[in-house]
Motif scaffolding. Structure first.
Motif, short mmCIF file in Angstrom:
data_model
loop_
_atom_site.label_atom_id
_atom_site.label_comp_id
_atom_site.label_asym_id
_atom_site.label_seq_id
_atom_site.Cartn_x
_atom_site.Cartn_y
_atom_site.Cartn_z
N UNK A 596 0.82 -1.21 0.00
CA UNK A 596 0.00 0.00 0.00
C UNK A 596 0.85 1.26 0.00
N UNK A 597 2.07 1.20 0.57
CA UNK A 597 2.95 2.36 0.57
C UNK A 597 3.96 2.33 -0.59
N UNK A 598 3.64 1.54 -1.65
CA UNK A 598 4.41 1.48 -2.90
C UNK A 598 5.79 0.84 -2.74
N UNK A 599 5.99 0.08 -1.69
CA UNK A 599 7.21 -0.71 -1.60
C UNK A 599 7.02 -2.03 -2.34
N UNK A 600 8.12 -2.59 -2.77
CA UNK A 600 8.05 -3.82 -3.54
C UNK A 600 7.53 -4.95 -2.66
N UNK A 601 6.65 -5.78 -3.23
CA UNK A 601 6.23 -7.01 -2.56
C UNK A 601 7.39 -8.00 -2.70
N UNK A 602 8.24 -8.02 -1.69
CA UNK A 602 9.53 -8.69 -1.85
C UNK A 602 9.39 -10.17 -2.17
N UNK A 603 8.49 -10.86 -1.48
CA UNK A 603 8.33 -12.29 -1.74
C UNK A 603 7.90 -12.56 -3.17
N UNK A 604 6.90 -11.79 -3.66
CA UNK A 604 6.44 -11.95 -5.02
C UNK A 604 7.50 -11.53 -6.02
N UNK A 605 8.25 -10.46 -5.69
CA UNK A 605 9.32 -10.01 -6.57
C UNK A 605 10.39 -11.10 -6.74
N UNK A 606 10.73 -11.76 -5.64
CA UNK A 606 11.73 -12.83 -5.71
C UNK A 606 11.23 -13.98 -6.57
N UNK A 607 9.93 -14.31 -6.46
CA UNK A 607 9.36 -15.39 -7.28
C UNK A 607 9.43 -15.02 -8.77
N UNK A 608 9.03 -13.78 -9.10
CA UNK A 608 9.07 -13.35 -10.50
C UNK A 608 10.49 -13.30 -11.03
N UNK A 609 11.42 -12.82 -10.19
CA UNK A 609 12.81 -12.76 -10.62
C UNK A 609 13.38 -14.15 -10.83
N UNK A 610 13.06 -15.08 -9.93
CA UNK A 610 13.53 -16.46 -10.08
C UNK A 610 12.96 -17.06 -11.37
N UNK A 611 11.69 -16.77 -11.64
CA UNK A 611 11.06 -17.31 -12.84
C UNK A 611 11.69 -16.76 -14.10
N UNK A 612 11.99 -15.45 -14.09
CA UNK A 612 12.57 -14.82 -15.28
C UNK A 612 14.03 -15.20 -15.49
N UNK A 613 14.75 -15.54 -14.40
CA UNK A 613 16.19 -15.82 -14.50
C UNK A 613 16.51 -17.29 -14.37
N UNK A 614 15.48 -18.15 -14.34
CA UNK A 614 15.70 -19.56 -14.03
C UNK A 614 16.52 -20.28 -15.08
N UNK A 615 16.26 -20.01 -16.35
CA UNK A 615 16.92 -20.74 -17.44
C UNK A 615 17.64 -19.76 -18.35
N UNK A 616 18.93 -20.00 -18.66
CA UNK A 616 19.63 -19.12 -19.59
C UNK A 616 19.07 -19.24 -20.99
N UNK A 617 19.24 -18.18 -21.74
CA UNK A 617 18.77 -18.19 -23.12
C UNK A 617 19.62 -19.11 -23.97
N UNK A 618 19.10 -19.61 -25.12
CA UNK A 618 19.91 -20.42 -26.02
C UNK A 618 21.15 -19.67 -26.45
N UNK A 619 22.23 -20.40 -26.63
CA UNK A 619 23.52 -19.75 -26.87
C UNK A 619 23.68 -19.23 -28.28
N UNK A 620 23.01 -19.81 -29.24
CA UNK A 620 23.22 -19.36 -30.62
C UNK A 620 21.95 -18.87 -31.30
N UNK A 621 20.88 -18.74 -30.55
CA UNK A 621 19.65 -18.21 -31.14
C UNK A 621 18.82 -19.25 -31.86
#
Length: 818
Positions: A596-621
């Motif tokens: 409510x005071x515009x601070x990051x929802x840390x637990x949810x942010x960590x889940x989203x960050x883990x999801x976005x960074x979980x697997x590296x992109x393919x090396x050659x496209x």
């Protein structure tokens, strides 16, 4: 023999008795269900007069001399022997948007027609079952083979041909149901499935003479249709005098409500000419009233039972919805408009096409489109081509389900083609579904939650979509009455109905085959595992959506048994979740990101960050991500979906809610949290992701230069793209233009947001030092990782060269013995 055998006479007598009973029942139910009229005596007399009139009238029904009280209903017309369409004209007054009161008034004068239709359907169903059971299957064992395509190469059995003929004779409603079942061998078996596939393009045709008559009447054409047709009565005609330069004698495809001819225009273009069945309105309207009558009878009988599973009126609502949608198929002008809207709504995909409409031939019963040069699924050569086509079809339909809300409701194989340019071509836009914003958001939430095995999220999506009530209704066993779930949490006072249902749903989904990958498995769980104890509803709007995705899933399962429809839908589900349009969706997204005071929802942010960074992109496209048994492919889909969604939304109007949340974010608090010990792993993964991104961009630029060089050498313009599976796809210029615009806008918006938060950091010396320190650590980590990768790459190349030299010496015998 005039009357046939004794058995035939008995059958006829039995049939007449059934008709009499149904006619009487129709009268009584009509009175009790709102089908009221002022003069029942006249209606009964009319019923007796029409008792010998079949559904497809060959003789004119007698015209009533009494004054009619139905101002909107035209009296019966006399059949003109010189007019081949005169027997169908009485039903033309019912053409147009579904008008149920008018329909009821029309058929109140013809109750025996409805009784005859119901009896005919019952008789055909019984005869079809008997013929299917009596005939032995042709072609030996039809069990599923290891080869997913082998069953399609088997010719239809003799009883399969009879089955198709019987279903086709029952009309468009039965054909639509059979087309859906033709994709589901798990429901009807492989033999019936193979046979029913012929109904996608090869139903029983109506006479060519009737088709030509409709063509002439609809277009106001009095001359010859084409120089090669026999209706020219042997006369030699000039091509210039004809409607078409050439037209096929017989239809090349026969659908449920029309048949298609190939023709050539005078400018040389090949076209497909779709002509509507003359009895299409008659069959749809008759079947609509027949279904409503049958269910009205059942509803009336259910009042005498104590166990009423279905809510009163629900089936009627479903019948009305399906009838309304199918009636729209009779308007080819609407179908042409739907085709254009469908292609425009999905132009961002770059591979969805619809045939161009030839406007000068367009009427409500005639539709002329360009001829599509391409193949249906069954005619594609390799499994890879079939899989690519299937994936594109599923992507298009799932994107329309959760993003555009305009869904193709009839995507069987006969309506899908892959053209010679690699585009996914959809055909037949008479049956479409419009999905509300709230339902799109509910389905998007359900898709993401199902992949994540978040059963509370799935159950919440069911509630938002109207599948379950709020509060939740249940019963401990099937012998007790339905009741509201009353158990509450002793600490919070929160009702536990949602969590309890979610637990049962999770156990059931994980116990069935394909629980987290197949839409059909979810339908099975809801209908068989949970509906006994938890009260489920089937909203009227969902009927055509269920048909769409059961059909698509049946196609996909034949091509690849491991096909996961939820993974294909993931990018669009994530995009919809991050771009809500309803007030509830906006509040949910903002609450998931910020306090409510515009601070990051840390637990949810960590889940989203883990999801976005979980697997590296393919090396050659181009490298495909393999499933290592630990969900690598699913993780890749999630990571790619999150990245694509954010990139697309940052530069599009749909990302307004996300951008507003980023602007309001307390970045000072975020920097402080990112410097904490608990964020050490996250910082390391961020550095790895940045390193991969830098390398990917470098490889991408090299690939683009190579493509441009090839284009210059070949003199062609290449517009291709790759999906997460590494498939090369056609990409239209419109889609490329949309992507380029989104990219430019996203870069500007991202720069603006960064500068806004940088200024906030400058406002206080301490926050400025923290932000600078965090940036320096990330940049140093990026530099270190890039150098380490280059060193490892050089070492691997030297090792490979040394091994090659040693192997070369071994081949030539250049070894010095010790």
């Amino acid at each position: 023999m005039v009357f046939g055998s004794t058995r035939s006479i008995c059958n006829r007598c039995h049939f007449i008795v059934v008709l009499t009973m149904l006619s009487s029942l129709a009268q009584s139910v009509a009175l009790s269900t709102g089908l009221a009229y002022r003069s029942p005596t006249n209606a009964l007399i009319r019923s007796a007069q029409l008792s010998t009139t079949s559904l497809h009238n060959t003789k004119p029904p007698p015209t009533s001399t009494s004054t009619t009280i139905y101002e909107e209903v035209t009296p019966d017309l006399t059949i003109d022997p010189t007019d081949p369409l005169s027997q169908f004209r009485i039903y033309e007054q019912l053409r147009g948007p579904l008008n149920m009161p008018k329909l009821k008034r029309f058929f109140l004068r013809r109750p025996t027609t409805i009784a005859l239709r119901i009896a005919t359907i019952l008789r055909i169903c019984q005869e079809t079952k008997n013929e299917w059971d009596d005939c032995a299957p042709i072609g030996g064992d039809t069990k599923e083979s290891d080869d997913a395509f082998m069953i399609d190469d088997l010719p239809p059995s003799e009883r399969g041909k009879v089955l198709c003929a019987r279903v086709s004779s029952m009309g468009p409603v039965a054909i639509k149901a059979a087309q859906t079942l033709s994709q589901r061998p798990d429901i009807v078996g492989h033999e019936a499935c193979t046979a029913l596939k012929t109904l996608q393009t090869r139903n029983l045709p109506f006479e060519n003479g009737l088709a030509h008559a409709i063509l002439r009447e609809s277009l106001g054409w009095e001359g010859p249709i084409a120089p090669n047709l026999v209706d020219n009565e042997g006369e030699d005609v000039e091509v210039a005098e004809c409607l078409f330069a050439w037209m096929s004698v017989d239809p090349i495809a026969v659908a449920s409500l029309g048949q298609v001819y190939q023709a050539k225009l005078h400018d040389g273009r090949l076209v497909a000419v779709k002509i509507q069945r003359p009895d299409g309105t008659q069959l749809l309207c008759t079947d609509t009233i027949s279904f409503k009558l049958v269910w009205a009878i059942l509803d009336k009988l259910r009042t005498y039972t104590t166990n009423n599973e279905l809510p009163k009126g629900l089936v009627m609502e479903i019948v009305d919805r399906v009838a309304r949608d199918m009636t729209n198929e009779l308007d080819y002008v609407l179908e042409a408009r739907n085709a254009k809207l469908f292609e425009e709504s999905l132009e961002f995909l770059g591979f969805v096409k619809t045939p161009d409409i030839v406007e000068e031939f367009l009427t409500d019963r005639i539709l002329v489109t360009e001829w599509v040069n391409g193949d249906h699924l069954e005619n594609l050569g390799t499994k890879e081509e079939k899989l690519a086509m299937t994936r594109m079809a599923v992507e298009a339909c799932t994107a329309s389900l959760v993003l555009t809300g305009f869904v193709h409701a009839d995507p069987h194989e006969g309506n899908l083609m892959l053209d010679t340019d690699g585009n996914m071509v959809f055909l037949d836009f008479g049956l479409m579904s419009n999905v509300d914003e709230s339902v799109m958001e509910a389905f998007a939430c359900g898709i993401r939650s199902c992949l994540a095995e978040d059963w509370v999220g799935v159950t919440t999506a069911f509630q938002d979509a109207g599948f379950i009530d709020d509060p939740i209704v249940w019963r401990p066993d099937t012998d007790t009455q339905w009741q509201n779930f009353e158990k509450v949490d002793v600490d919070t006072g929160e009702n536990l109905g949602l969590e309890t249902l979610a637990e049962d749903l999770g156990r059931a989904m994980l116990s069935v085959d394909g629980g987290t990958s197949k839409f059909g498995a979810l339908a099975t769980v809801l209908n068989t595992e949970l509906s006994g104890n938890w009260k489920m509803k089937t909203p009227a709007y969902v009927i055509l959506l269920v048909r769409t995705f059961l059909t698509l899933e049946g196609i996909a399962a034949r091509v690849d048994p491991t096909f996961n429809i939820y993974e294909i839908a993931m990018p669009w589900a994530v995009r919809r979740s991050l771009s809500p349009s309803t007030q509830k969706g906006i509040q949910t997204l903002r609450g998931a990101l910020l306090t409510e005071d515009n601070r990051i929802q840390w637990g949810r942010f960590m889940e989203l960050a883990e999801e976005a960074l979980r697997v590296p992109a393919p090396t050659d496209g181009t490298e495909k991500l393999k499933d290592d048994g630990k969900g690598t492919q699913t993780d890749a889909a999630r990571a790619a979906a999150m990245s694509d969604a954010i990139n697309a939304l940052m530069g599009s109007p749909g990302g307004a809610v996300l951008r507003r949340a980023i602007v309001d974010l307390d970045s000072v608090d975020l920097v402080q949290r990112l410097l904490s010990k608990e964020s050490r792993t996250l910082r390391h993964k961020a550095v790895l992701a940045m390193t991969d991104s830098v390398k990917e961009q470098r490889l991408k630029r090299k690939a683009e230069k190579k493509l441009k060089k090839q284009a210059l050498q070949t003199g062609t313009e290449l517009a291709k793209t790759q999906n997460v599976e590494g498939e090369v796809r056609n990409m239209s210029e419109t889609a490329l233009r949309i992507k380029r615009k989104q990219k430019r806008t996203a870069q500007k918006v991202t720069l603006f947001l960064i500068m806004k938060h940088v200024r906030r950091q400058f406002a206080n010396p301490i926050t400025f030092v923290r932000a600078s320190y965090l940036t320096l650590r990330l940049l140093l980590g990026l530099t270190r990782q890039s150098l380490m990768r280059k060193i490892r790459s050089k070492l691997r190349r030297r090792q490979t060269q040394s091994l090659g030299a040693v192997n070369g010496d071994a081949v030539h015998g250049n070894f010095t013995k010790p």
